[in-house]
Scaffold this active site. Sequence first.
Site, PDB file in Angstrom:
ATOM      1  N   GLU A 100      -3.285  28.711  33.099  1.00 29.15           N
ATOM      2  CA  GLU A 100      -2.545  27.640  32.850  1.00 29.15           C
ATOM      3  C   GLU A 100      -2.013  27.545  31.466  1.00 29.15           C
ATOM      4  OE1 GLU A 100      -4.753  23.771  33.232  1.00 29.15           O
ATOM      5  OE2 GLU A 100      -3.120  22.832  32.295  1.00 29.15           O
ATOM      6  N   ASP A 166     -15.212  25.644  19.105  1.00 23.88           N
ATOM      7  CA  ASP A 166     -14.466  24.875  18.093  1.00 23.88           C
ATOM      8  C   ASP A 166     -15.080  24.391  17.000  1.00 23.88           C
ATOM      9  OD1 ASP A 166     -12.603  23.353  17.077  1.00 23.88           O
ATOM     10  OD2 ASP A 166     -12.290  21.842  18.729  1.00 23.88           O
ATOM     11  N   ASP A 168     -15.199  22.046  13.680  1.00 29.22           N
ATOM     12  CA  ASP A 168     -14.109  21.384  12.961  1.00 29.22           C
ATOM     13  C   ASP A 168     -14.403  20.751  11.663  1.00 29.22           C
ATOM     14  OD1 ASP A 168     -11.743  19.585  12.355  1.00 29.22           O
ATOM     15  OD2 ASP A 168     -11.510  19.203  14.558  1.00 29.22           O
TER      16      ASP A 168
END
Lengths: 472, 498
Positions: A100, A166, A168
């Site tokens: 996807e 991830d 951040d």
Amino acid sequence: MPDAPAPEVAPEEPPSTAGAAVPTEDDLKAMEDMLDSDSDDEFTSSMPQKEEEEKEAPAPARFTDPDVMRAFYARLFPYRHLFQWLNHSPVPSDDFAHREFAFTLPNDIYVRYQSFPTADLFRKQCISMIPSRFEIGPVYSSNPRDRKTLRKASLFRPVSKELVFDIDLTDYDPIRTCCTGANICPKCWTWMTNAIRVLDAALRDDFGFRHVLWVYSGRRGVHAWVCDARARCLDDTRRKAIAGALELLRGGEKKLTLKRPLHPHLERSLRLLREPFSTDILLGQDPWADDTRAASLLDALPDAGLREALRKKWAAAPGRSSASKWADIDAVAKTGGSSTLDTGALLEAKLGIILEYTYPRLDAEVSKKLNHLLKSPFVVHPGTGRVCVPIDPRRVEEFDPFGVPTVTGLLNEIEAWDAECGQEEKEGEKRVQDWEKTSLKPYVEYFRGFIAGLLKDEKRPREEGEGMATDF
Amino acid sequence: MLRSEHSRIDPKRRTVLDPKKRQFAQPLYKDQEYNFRLNLYTVPPTAEITLEEFEEWAIARLKILSELETCAFRNRNGEETLAYMTPLLDKNLPLHANRTNSSELQAERKKDHYSHFILRLAFSSTEDLRRRFSRLETALFRLRWRTDNVVERQEFTNSLDFNWEMVDDKEKVEMADELRVMTELAGRKAEDGWFKVEWERVPELVEQRKVLIKRGVAYVPVREQMSLVVTEFTKRLDIALEQTARALPRLDEDDRLSPILAHLSQSFTAPDATYDTSSTPSSLHPTANNIDQLAGHFPLCMSNLHTTLRQTGHLKHFGRLQYTLFLKGMGLSLEDCIAFWRRSFRGMTDDKFNKEYKYNIRHAYGEVGGDANRRGRGYSPYSCQKLLTEALPSVGQTHGCPYRSFTADNLVALLQNTGVRDGEVLNGVREDLARQRYHVACNRIFEHTHKKEIKRVKDDGLWGPAELDTILHPNTYFKRSFMLKHLDAEKEAAKAEG
């Protein structure tokens, strides 16, 4: 030749693939609206929250200028490398075809469940839709575009995806003194450098992964893509287990409670982080300069007597640096500021503080779900115009987020190169790729090397790897 | 994880397809050798047994399982369960260790093996039964694991086709520092040994950083082996039960087995905590008129029904049934019960009541219905277990156990309405709910609302521990509550009788 269709990878287009026909932007939107409006929230995505944060800092118009982006997608984006990376073999396979992609269009429309049989068709749609960014999701059990035509909904489920992480800088805000929110500076970037070192070591040494791709997220963070076959087929429980093992301040808890002896993973992390703590944190961030912040340091220390002695000392000498304050803790403890002091507890507290201020702060939710989407490498960050380039973990300290090529800069570099060497080029036998003319070159080459390593491992024990997968 | 070799059919056991050969062939059975006391039940039994054995063995195992369930229900801890179960196991389903050299070894193990598979057949039909069966079988396995001889247990684990590898001495020396750290982290002085598995096999331990991981291999202390084997046991059993359920309609048999199987699964669902209706307190005289006063002694499941009935003048079918049986258990006569319902249904014509409701009440009392129903004097009042295992009430229905069907917030609000305001107790209830210990929550409330009286009977030595055991039946709740609140009246009644 990344953006030219490779002759061996051009099979007949499956008739069912809507994208193969390269519809116009409007067509597609209409179609997606019609088909998707009801069920696009089937699988979670990190998109919405992120989108809001991005909006806070308005981007200079020229990054998002359609012509600039079109040129980027037409001339610079390394489609073929991306294809090879996700396809795990030179011949187009379901690994790529059932993957996807989710596009964010310039008008902020979010289009999910895009999939492409080949790199070339992917390129065509990028050029026609000019997404401001796109994300990569899992490989599904059947083609994502056909999901509505399946007889049973259960036939459409995510099968595999890279294990992603991830990190951040916004998560460091409680301990960050130099910047806040989306802003970053070289001082706070050191956190990312250390995070990459710590996590890379854990993923490789502990979990035995070999293909960890680190990517700059374009503004204030980094992503990791663990691409080993073994990592791709992990289910949610096991992803959650890894995320849990690597996460220290779980679910935003405030204080660290450490058990000693430290788990070998933490011990190693501490080894890697001790030095950065004294340089980057104590000197660079100076985290306890003002009184309120110093109070939070005191709170983390055991023994009321020690805390009181320190408080007095610091009140007497305002403007004392964090490094001195840190040294004061031991000094005061030694001179016997308190009779009840438990040195073991103090040591534990100090280790906890070091880790609290240096240990990577993961956005663990991203890692826990197989079907979570993550921004693709090499897309342009819509807020900064920087390209999300890979970072070589072996030379992580050399990476400078402010030196990352921007889309406009790259296009200028192509022009400059063409003006200078354009003549010679025609004589040469092989056409020089546009990305080779720019400062994107080292990044693409690193990516190529990474893929080569991955493909070598894929080819050899393909069966073995899959046998292992079904074994669990 | 486990190599799939066992899914391959042994040539001896393969079905003979040639019909001629099949008709005249001698049955080929591979008699199983039971080398170990523990069994993962991967291979189904094939030899012949008599119908009596079939039923007898299954009942013996069923007895064990239901006793195990009671233990879990009464919140017994591991040691208590073991102490309680050991004599029962010795009587019904003994399994001796190899070293005892008992002559019965093979026979015992055969019985264990067969009974397990018979019950699998009986309990695979519904999701609910499957879950319960798998939970209890796992508990039984765990119990046996714990009582197994250490050496034999190790041999058993080694015989399993798990891909785990013991850490040898050489490696132990190499990794000494890290292994020592892990030992200390677990708060232990020494570990019996370590084995290596792919870390994916032990995600929980990885997540809690309880194991050492090196290059994708987790170093797990031997004592964690049990959880691994047990997890594997449950996982396999769950899969096998699903498969059995799918194969059940095609069960190739005459009508000898199905009644036995049906009977077995029925007796498994029947409540084991029954309430003896004959022993009602002597000062209790329930009539159609005093239910409202008695409602103060009702457990939450019944007082909830009662208030709903008073508020709306109606109850849905299952609510009526549950409440009627409870009233019956209280000792309310059929006539009074009918009168009670008739009055409670405000705004309903006599005609409608007689036509649509009266029959059900009489049926519950065993006045009408089939022979079995009448002989058994209707249904018995529902136990907590029954209420807890039934399907959850849907919208508009109020039956079942509120501790289970209400959300924690709604339940606490409901409890506060009934006068329980102690924050500590309510927090305790919330914790119980989170751990799905609904009956514990209910007992907690009982103890809270009868604190004074319980203290008194304890101090005065009036009641022994048996009379203050965990409540497992709504009628027990009522009876105990009633008696505690009428201690003096009870005493006098006893005196008058004496």
